[in-house]
Enzyme design. Sequence first.
Site, mmCIF file in Angstrom:
data_model
loop_
_atom_site.group_PDB
_atom_site.id
_atom_site.type_symbol
_atom_site.label_atom_id
_atom_site.label_comp_id
_atom_site.label_asym_id
_atom_site.label_seq_id
_atom_site.Cartn_x
_atom_site.Cartn_y
_atom_site.Cartn_z
ATOM 1 N N ASP A 92 0.845 -1.202 0.000
ATOM 2 C CA ASP A 92 0.000 0.000 0.000
ATOM 3 C C ASP A 92 0.878 1.250 0.000
ATOM 4 O O ASP A 92 1.692 1.449 0.906
ATOM 5 C CB ASP A 92 -0.869 -0.034 1.269
ATOM 6 N N GLU A 191 -14.336 1.874 -1.246
ATOM 7 C CA GLU A 191 -14.495 1.949 0.216
ATOM 8 C C GLU A 191 -15.612 2.901 0.625
ATOM 9 O O GLU A 191 -15.665 4.053 0.171
ATOM 10 C CB GLU A 191 -13.166 2.390 0.858
HETATM 11 O O1 KIV Z 1 -4.896 0.288 4.405
HETATM 12 C C1 KIV Z 1 -5.768 -0.589 4.297
HETATM 13 O O2 KIV Z 1 -5.812 -1.563 5.067
HETATM 14 C C2 KIV Z 1 -6.749 -0.429 3.243
HETATM 15 C C3 KIV Z 1 -7.950 -1.327 3.261
HETATM 16 C C4 KIV Z 1 -8.913 -0.863 4.289
HETATM 17 C C5 KIV Z 1 -8.569 -1.442 1.924
HETATM 18 O O3 KIV Z 1 -6.602 0.397 2.404
#
Ligand code: KIV
Length: 274
Positions: A92, A191
């Site tokens: 991420d 989301e």
């Molecule tokens: O950072 C995260 O865990 C996310 C999820 C909630 C999709 O972006």
Amino acid sequence: MAEFEPDKIEKINVRNIKKFKKAGIKISVLTAYDYPTALIVDKVGIEMVLVGDTLNTVFCGCENNLSATMDQMIYHTAIVKRGLKRAMLIGDMPFMSFQADANEAARNAGRFLKEAGADCVKVEGGIEMIPAIRKIIDAGIPVMGHIGLTPQSVHRFGGYVVRGRKPEVRQYLLESAKSLEDAGCFSIVLESIPSILGKEITQNVQIPTIGIGAGSDCDGQVLVIYDMLGFYKNFLPKYVRHYENLANVIEKAVRSFKSDVRNGEFPSETESYS
Ligand code: KIV
């Protein structure tokens, strides 16, 4: 044409994940931040594992996700990688690792693949993030989009609010989903949006949508693992289902340990060396 058998796939990748949507088979996604959890989710056959920047809140105890750093994300992604064989690993992109400059975005995305062994990255944002997303994809790095309530923009939204109820935001989200698909994203997280919009976006794009608070019509669902386990309880959105009450399980075990130590009941002879 041969029947699609998802459980026979040895390694989930950008090509076979798209086949789930075509075959109408729902995709399961969970977050993970540590090695023992990664081993379990992979053993169960969860298709994609996200090392989300939620680690900053649910793992590190910070107020929001904004202070997560690239080094922190790389560290946890590399740890989770060691526990996975089949699942696709998503790194991420943290706040300000991609928003300011498209070249910087590509360089930071590359770190997830080079240093942590991720298969792809997730980038928050819609139309406005297309230049950065294109740059990352042009570098050969698959991108999962993320629209709706994007937690990195919590201050802009004035809180963790449902997005897409107003016609202009709904329109923006529909256009963003299409732009992300056109830019080459292999899937999109939706989301905290109304279920009806989750359905509309899912029907409008060919790539899989992964919902979190976006209704049951998305092509897959994602949850933060500490939320669904009932391990982290400071933030409880409506969409979370508690599959366990892990905080209580752990508390009970810790109480038993304390009581056994206090009463001299631990360790026993069999737990001691002769
Ligand atoms: O950072 C995260 O865990 C996310 C999820 C909630 C999709 O972006």
